[in-house]
Motif scaffolding. Structure first.
Motif, PDB file in Angstrom:
ATOM      1  N   ALA A   1      13.096 -12.048  -4.835  1.00 51.69           N
ATOM      2  CA  ALA A   1      13.089 -12.418  -3.422  1.00 51.69           C
ATOM      3  C   ALA A   1      12.446 -11.374  -2.522  1.00 51.69           C
ATOM      4  N   CYS A   2      12.605 -10.104  -2.838  1.00 46.80           N
ATOM      5  CA  CYS A   2      12.105  -9.059  -1.941  1.00 46.80           C
ATOM      6  C   CYS A   2      10.598  -8.866  -2.031  1.00 46.80           C
ATOM      7  N   GLU A   3       9.978  -9.385  -3.096  1.00 44.34           N
ATOM      8  CA  GLU A   3       8.582  -9.055  -3.363  1.00 44.34           C
ATOM      9  C   GLU A   3       7.662  -9.444  -2.218  1.00 44.34           C
ATOM     10  N   GLN A   4       7.867 -10.591  -1.630  1.00 42.25           N
ATOM     11  CA  GLN A   4       6.961 -11.078  -0.599  1.00 42.25           C
ATOM     12  C   GLN A   4       7.451 -10.803   0.816  1.00 42.25           C
ATOM     13  N   VAL A   5       8.602 -10.145   0.967  1.00 39.25           N
ATOM     14  CA  VAL A   5       9.114  -9.856   2.310  1.00 39.25           C
ATOM     15  C   VAL A   5       8.335  -8.706   2.930  1.00 39.25           C
ATOM     16  N   ASN A   6       7.892  -8.902   4.155  1.00 38.02           N
ATOM     17  CA  ASN A   6       7.296  -7.821   4.939  1.00 38.02           C
ATOM     18  C   ASN A   6       8.414  -7.232   5.788  1.00 38.02           C
ATOM     19  N   PHE A   7       8.955  -6.095   5.379  1.00 39.76           N
ATOM     20  CA  PHE A   7      10.116  -5.516   6.036  1.00 39.76           C
ATOM     21  C   PHE A   7       9.720  -4.808   7.341  1.00 39.76           C
ATOM     22  N   ASP A   8       9.155  -5.577   8.246  1.00 39.68           N
ATOM     23  CA  ASP A   8       8.730  -5.068   9.550  1.00 39.68           C
ATOM     24  C   ASP A   8       9.960  -4.594  10.325  1.00 39.68           C
ATOM     25  N   PRO A   9      10.025  -3.310  10.691  1.00 36.91           N
ATOM     26  CA  PRO A   9      11.236  -2.800  11.356  1.00 36.91           C
ATOM     27  C   PRO A   9      11.428  -3.315  12.774  1.00 36.91           C
ATOM     28  N   LEU A  10      10.423  -4.003  13.330  1.00 37.51           N
ATOM     29  CA  LEU A  10      10.578  -4.561  14.671  1.00 37.51           C
ATOM     30  C   LEU A  10      11.075  -6.003  14.663  1.00 37.51           C
ATOM     31  N   VAL A  11      11.430  -6.506  13.484  1.00 42.60           N
ATOM     32  CA  VAL A  11      12.099  -7.807  13.414  1.00 42.60           C
ATOM     33  C   VAL A  11      13.569  -7.551  13.727  1.00 42.60           C
ATOM     34  N   MET A  12      13.974  -7.908  14.938  1.00 45.46           N
ATOM     35  CA  MET A  12      15.308  -7.571  15.419  1.00 45.46           C
ATOM     36  C   MET A  12      15.974  -8.766  16.084  1.00 45.46           C
ATOM     37  N   ALA A  13      17.276  -8.816  15.941  1.00 46.65           N
ATOM     38  CA  ALA A  13      18.053  -9.834  16.616  1.00 46.65           C
ATOM     39  C   ALA A  13      18.364  -9.393  18.041  1.00 46.65           C
TER      40      ALA A  13
ATOM     41  N   ALA B   1       1.815  -4.887   8.819  1.00 49.96           N
ATOM     42  CA  ALA B   1       1.110  -6.164   8.877  1.00 49.96           C
ATOM     43  C   ALA B   1      -0.219  -6.108   8.132  1.00 49.96           C
ATOM     44  N   VAL B   2      -0.958  -4.997   8.304  1.00 51.22           N
ATOM     45  CA  VAL B   2      -2.238  -4.844   7.608  1.00 51.22           C
ATOM     46  C   VAL B   2      -2.014  -4.835   6.097  1.00 51.22           C
ATOM     47  N   SER B   3      -1.017  -4.085   5.651  1.00 51.32           N
ATOM     48  CA  SER B   3      -0.722  -4.029   4.220  1.00 51.32           C
ATOM     49  C   SER B   3      -0.301  -5.400   3.703  1.00 51.32           C
ATOM     50  N   PHE B   4       0.516  -6.103   4.484  1.00 53.44           N
ATOM     51  CA  PHE B   4       1.024  -7.418   4.062  1.00 53.44           C
ATOM     52  C   PHE B   4      -0.096  -8.423   3.902  1.00 53.44           C
ATOM     53  N   VAL B   5      -1.019  -8.458   4.866  1.00 58.74           N
ATOM     54  CA  VAL B   5      -2.132  -9.403   4.792  1.00 58.74           C
ATOM     55  C   VAL B   5      -2.988  -9.115   3.567  1.00 58.74           C
ATOM     56  N   LYS B   6      -3.195  -7.839   3.279  1.00 58.94           N
ATOM     57  CA  LYS B   6      -3.999  -7.489   2.106  1.00 58.94           C
ATOM     58  C   LYS B   6      -3.329  -7.931   0.807  1.00 58.94           C
ATOM     59  N   ARG B   7      -2.042  -7.681   0.695  1.00 59.53           N
ATOM     60  CA  ARG B   7      -1.419  -7.978  -0.593  1.00 59.53           C
ATOM     61  C   ARG B   7      -1.213  -9.463  -0.810  1.00 59.53           C
ATOM     62  N   ILE B   8      -0.882 -10.224   0.235  1.00 60.30           N
ATOM     63  CA  ILE B   8      -0.713 -11.666   0.016  1.00 60.30           C
ATOM     64  C   ILE B   8      -2.070 -12.346  -0.212  1.00 60.30           C
ATOM     65  N   GLY B   9      -3.145 -11.631   0.201  1.00 55.49           N
ATOM     66  CA  GLY B   9      -4.484 -12.143  -0.077  1.00 55.49           C
ATOM     67  C   GLY B   9      -4.988 -11.720  -1.444  1.00 55.49           C
ATOM     68  N   GLY B  10      -4.156 -11.001  -2.186  1.00 49.34           N
ATOM     69  CA  GLY B  10      -4.526 -10.570  -3.523  1.00 49.34           C
ATOM     70  C   GLY B  10      -5.447  -9.370  -3.550  1.00 49.34           C
ATOM     71  N   LEU B  11      -5.596  -8.689  -2.418  1.00 50.90           N
ATOM     72  CA  LEU B  11      -6.472  -7.521  -2.346  1.00 50.90           C
ATOM     73  C   LEU B  11      -5.785  -6.255  -2.798  1.00 50.90           C
TER      74      LEU B  11
ATOM     75  N   ARG C   1       0.826  -1.208   0.000  1.00 52.39           N
ATOM     76  CA  ARG C   1       0.000   0.000   0.000  1.00 52.39           C
ATOM     77  C   ARG C   1       0.860   1.258   0.000  1.00 52.39           C
ATOM     78  N   ASN C   2       2.041   1.185   0.569  1.00 55.88           N
ATOM     79  CA  ASN C   2       2.971   2.311   0.560  1.00 55.88           C
ATOM     80  C   ASN C   2       4.302   1.813   0.003  1.00 55.88           C
ATOM     81  N   HIS C   3       5.071   2.706  -0.569  1.00 53.48           N
ATOM     82  CA  HIS C   3       6.312   2.325  -1.242  1.00 53.48           C
ATOM     83  C   HIS C   3       6.016   1.227  -2.260  1.00 53.48           C
ATOM     84  N   THR C   4       4.964   1.429  -3.024  1.00 52.55           N
ATOM     85  CA  THR C   4       4.519   0.416  -3.984  1.00 52.55           C
ATOM     86  C   THR C   4       5.531   0.207  -5.106  1.00 52.55           C
ATOM     87  N   LYS C   5       6.081   1.282  -5.611  1.00 52.68           N
ATOM     88  CA  LYS C   5       7.042   1.189  -6.708  1.00 52.68           C
ATOM     89  C   LYS C   5       8.416   0.863  -6.142  1.00 52.68           C
ATOM     90  N   GLY C   6       8.962  -0.286  -6.539  1.00 53.00           N
ATOM     91  CA  GLY C   6      10.243  -0.675  -5.960  1.00 53.00           C
ATOM     92  C   GLY C   6      11.040  -1.614  -6.834  1.00 53.00           C
TER      93      GLY C   6
END
Length: 332
Positions: A291-303, A322-332, A49-54
């Motif tokens: 490879a990057c297309e389906q990655v949800n780059f959640d900034p709170l994924v931390m080591a 997360a909301v954007s990710f669920v929508k796009r992997i659902g084809g919405l 939904r955001n940063h769509t062009k990449g």
């Protein structure tokens, strides 16, 4: 890996800024923000939904072992860590012109020696355009096109700017700096304050940026007018075909009193800086099927060894992603 959920971090941030968790959840929701972005840009089904062009890219990162004095993160093991990267334009328009004076993004997913992940998501502006999620939501509402004209109402835009001074630093930066001539010629900033945690438990507030060894290069005013709408992806792909592209990770060490929960405010000059590692991008490609297309780059994924600050925007990004990710992997 960080053992606190995004929701727990959000509640902790809410308490830190004087709100109850209920207020934090009810004032602005991720669904509201993502919906407002859709109202501005429309929906490109199956896409962010955001940063769509990449553009996708791949490479590696080698962290400096000296940084282990501040952080026990395996990011700084000195080993070569695989990286999936994504470069992007802010906004939800997949056909946004590459000359637009909007932020550019660099998102990174590191695979650590133990198989864990570390995400780093950045912009090419030293600050963000909102101190609170409510400011970002208000901006999207103000930008919603008027049905009669198909364009935003200038009066609503002016009213937003007048009532939200926290939006001005980033807007002024974008207005006074032309966009980069290539993704490879831009510095990318972590925007937020993070916490390095050492082996002894000592916590150090830090901010970071990735500085290109190719140097900073921006479009001239003439190039801004004459450049085609799509050149960033092509230039990055061509650049990697001629050799690897490198960025140095520079970490700024915070001092007492430096703001830790406001991404619109820069730290004072003169803070200690440490080179923390080198990012190398070896190849780039269109994002479809990469490879990057389906990655949800959640900034709170931390080591372990890196933790978030109580920045309300940082906390909120996880749920919005997360909301954007669920929508796009659902084809919405």
């Amino acid at each position: 890996m960080c053992n606190r959920s995004s929701r727990e971090w959000l509640f902790a941030a809410a308490l830190a800024v004087g709100m109850s968790p209920v207020m934090a959840a009810e004032e602005v929701t991720a669904d509201q923000v993502v919906g407002a972005i859709e109202d501005v840009f429309g929906v490109t089904q199956g896409q962010r939904r955001n940063h769509t062009k990449g553009t996708c890219a791949q490479g590696e990162f080698v962290g400096m072992t000296e940084v282990s004095a501040y952080s026990r993160s395996p990011l700084f093991s000195g080993k070569r860590l695989p990286v999936v990267a994504r470069f992007s334009l802010a906004g939800g328009n997949p056909k946004a012109p590459d000359t637009a004076k909007t932020p550019r993004g660099m998102a990174l997913e590191f695979t650590l020696p133990d198989g864990g992940l570390q995400h780093i998501t950045m912009l090419n502006t030293p600050m963000f355009g909102a101190a609170q999620p409510s400011t970002f939501l208000a901006q999207m509402i103000a930008m919603k096109p008027d049905p009669a004209t198909g364009k935003p109402d200038p009066a609503k835009i002016r009213a937003f700017i007048d009532s939200h001074p926290d939006s001005r630093p980033q807007a002024e930066f974008l207005a006074s700096h032309n966009p980069p001539s290539s993704y490879a010629n831009s510095t990318y900033f972590g925007i937020h304050t993070f916490k390095f945690v050492g082996r002894d438990g000592k916590v150090t507030p830090v901010r970071w940026r990735f500085v290109p060894r190719d140097g900073e290069k921006r479009l001239s005013d003439a190039e801004l007018k004459s450049s085609p709408p799509d050149f960033l992806e092509r230039r990055l792909i061509e650049r990697t075909r001629h050799g690897k592209v490198h960025w140095d990770m520079i970490v700024t060490i915070g001092e007492p009193g430096d703001p830790e929960d406001n991404p619109t405010v820069s730290w004072p000059e003169g803070r200690k800086e440490v080179r923390a590692g080198t990012l190398t991008i070896s190849s780039a490609m269109p994002q479809h099927g990469a490879a990057c297309e389906q990655v949800n780059f959640d900034p709170l994924v931390m080591a372990e060894g890196i933790e978030p600050s109580n920045d309300p925007i940082l906390m909120f990004r996880s749920s919005a992603y997360a909301v954007s990710f669920v929508k796009r992997i659902g084809g919405l």
